[in-house]
Design a protein around this motif. Structure first.
Motif, PDB file in Angstrom:
ATOM      1  N   ALA A  49      40.987  45.547  38.166  1.00 23.27           N
ATOM      2  CA  ALA A  49      41.870  44.785  38.569  1.00 23.27           C
ATOM      3  C   ALA A  49      41.724  44.734  40.215  1.00 23.27           C
ATOM      4  CB  ALA A  49      43.394  45.086  38.647  1.00 23.27           C
ATOM      5  N   LEU A  51      43.277  43.254  43.885  1.00 23.46           N
ATOM      6  CA  LEU A  51      44.392  42.635  44.749  1.00 23.46           C
ATOM      7  C   LEU A  51      43.799  42.090  45.905  1.00 23.46           C
ATOM      8  CD1 LEU A  51      47.631  42.044  44.360  1.00 23.46           C
ATOM      9  CD2 LEU A  51      47.753  44.170  45.658  1.00 23.46           C
ATOM     10  N   GLN A  56      47.447  37.987  45.454  1.00 16.65           N
ATOM     11  CA  GLN A  56      46.843  37.466  44.080  1.00 16.65           C
ATOM     12  C   GLN A  56      45.878  38.538  43.362  1.00 16.65           C
ATOM     13  OE1 GLN A  56      47.632  34.659  42.714  1.00 16.65           O
ATOM     14  NE2 GLN A  56      46.387  35.021  40.816  1.00 16.65           N
ATOM     15  N   LEU A  57      46.414  38.863  42.291  1.00 18.40           N
ATOM     16  CA  LEU A  57      45.689  40.135  41.394  1.00 18.40           C
ATOM     17  C   LEU A  57      44.855  39.373  40.387  1.00 18.40           C
ATOM     18  CD1 LEU A  57      45.925  43.126  40.816  1.00 18.40           C
ATOM     19  CD2 LEU A  57      47.694  42.646  39.046  1.00 18.40           C
ATOM     20  N   THR A  58      43.696  39.774  40.411  1.00 20.82           N
ATOM     21  CA  THR A  58      42.555  39.019  39.237  1.00 20.82           C
ATOM     22  C   THR A  58      42.152  40.161  38.467  1.00 20.82           C
ATOM     23  OG1 THR A  58      41.539  37.840  41.349  1.00 20.82           O
ATOM     24  CG2 THR A  58      40.024  38.435  39.369  1.00 20.82           C
ATOM     25  N   ARG A  59      42.525  39.973  37.148  1.00 17.98           N
ATOM     26  CA  ARG A  59      41.907  40.635  36.078  1.00 17.98           C
ATOM     27  C   ARG A  59      41.353  39.604  35.162  1.00 17.98           C
ATOM     28  NH1 ARG A  59      48.171  42.032  34.982  1.00 17.98           N
ATOM     29  NH2 ARG A  59      48.406  43.415  36.533  1.00 17.98           N
ATOM     30  N   ARG A 152      42.919  49.739  39.832  1.00 17.69           N
ATOM     31  CA  ARG A 152      43.002  48.780  40.651  1.00 17.69           C
ATOM     32  C   ARG A 152      42.784  48.898  42.096  1.00 17.69           C
ATOM     33  NH1 ARG A 152      49.159  46.294  41.067  1.00 17.69           N
ATOM     34  NH2 ARG A 152      49.039  46.490  38.850  1.00 17.69           N
ATOM     35  N   ALA A 154      43.055  47.238  46.227  1.00 14.22           N
ATOM     36  CA  ALA A 154      43.403  46.077  46.935  1.00 14.22           C
ATOM     37  C   ALA A 154      42.129  45.664  47.983  1.00 14.22           C
ATOM     38  CB  ALA A 154      44.598  46.637  47.955  1.00 14.22           C
ATOM     39  N   GLU A 163      44.926  51.490  36.312  1.00 18.69           N
ATOM     40  CA  GLU A 163      45.114  50.446  35.817  1.00 18.69           C
ATOM     41  C   GLU A 163      44.930  50.361  34.350  1.00 18.69           C
ATOM     42  OE1 GLU A 163      46.559  46.228  36.081  1.00 18.69           O
ATOM     43  OE2 GLU A 163      46.660  47.851  37.389  1.00 18.69           O
TER      44      GLU A 163
END
Length: 172
Positions: A49, A51, A56-59, A152, A154, A163
């Motif tokens: 994940a 950030l 905006q969080l990308t998974r 996760r 950032a 995560e």
């Protein structure tokens, strides 16, 4: 002219040594990665994940919503890294109607290059995208739970937090 030829030969030898070195601590590199001789690689939980600076969080985890009992459920997981990371693998464990996928990548933990002790590591800042596929198999019908474990991160940060991405699958 003679000095130029010696310099070119020296640079070629340095590049050759860095470009063809393999490491017993990790699998052979994928893609166009180059490593300096003596690099030390450690398997770490993969960044699943990401950030970005706007929040905006990308998974990116994909699997079909249904599967037949006894047939493999193919789960595609994307992990992310930078210049000091290389694609890793993962572990799948299934207990009853619950599955856990632990995703790993490799990171360079080599000591500083002599002469550059003031720099922790020199890594490119480009984003690498690693795609992995895992097979999960449930033996009986019902609703199954799949958990994908990683971390996760950032944008622009080195710190990570645990995560776990969960999704349900119908097993017929």
């Amino acid at each position: 002219m003679r000095m130029l030829n010696k310099t070119a030969a020296l640079l070629a030898a340095i590049c050759l040594g860095a470009c063809v070195t393999t490491h017993p601590e990790r699998p052979v590199a994928t893609g166009s990665e180059t490593f300096r001789p003596g690099s030390i690689w450690r398997q770490v939980p993969a960044v699943i994940a990401l950030l970005d600076g706007t929040g905006q969080l990308t998974r990116d985890v994909h699997a079909p919503p249904r599967v037949r009992a006894g047939q493999p459920l193919m789960v595609d997981v994307t992990s992310y890294g930078g210049g000091c990371e290389s694609q890793g693998t993962g572990q799948v464990s299934v207990e009853g109607m619950e599955a856990d996928i632990r995703v790993f990548d490799y990171t360079d933990v080599s000591p500083p290059t002599p002469g550059f002790e003031h720099v922790d590591r020199i890594c490119t800042t480009g984003l690498k995208v690693f795609r992995k596929r895992f097979a999960v198999q449930f033996q009986r019908s019902g609703d199954a739970l799949v958990r994908v474990h990683g971390v996760r991160r950032a944008a622009g940060q080195l710190d990570t937090t645990t995560e776990v991405l969960e999704f349900r699958v119908r097993v017929d």
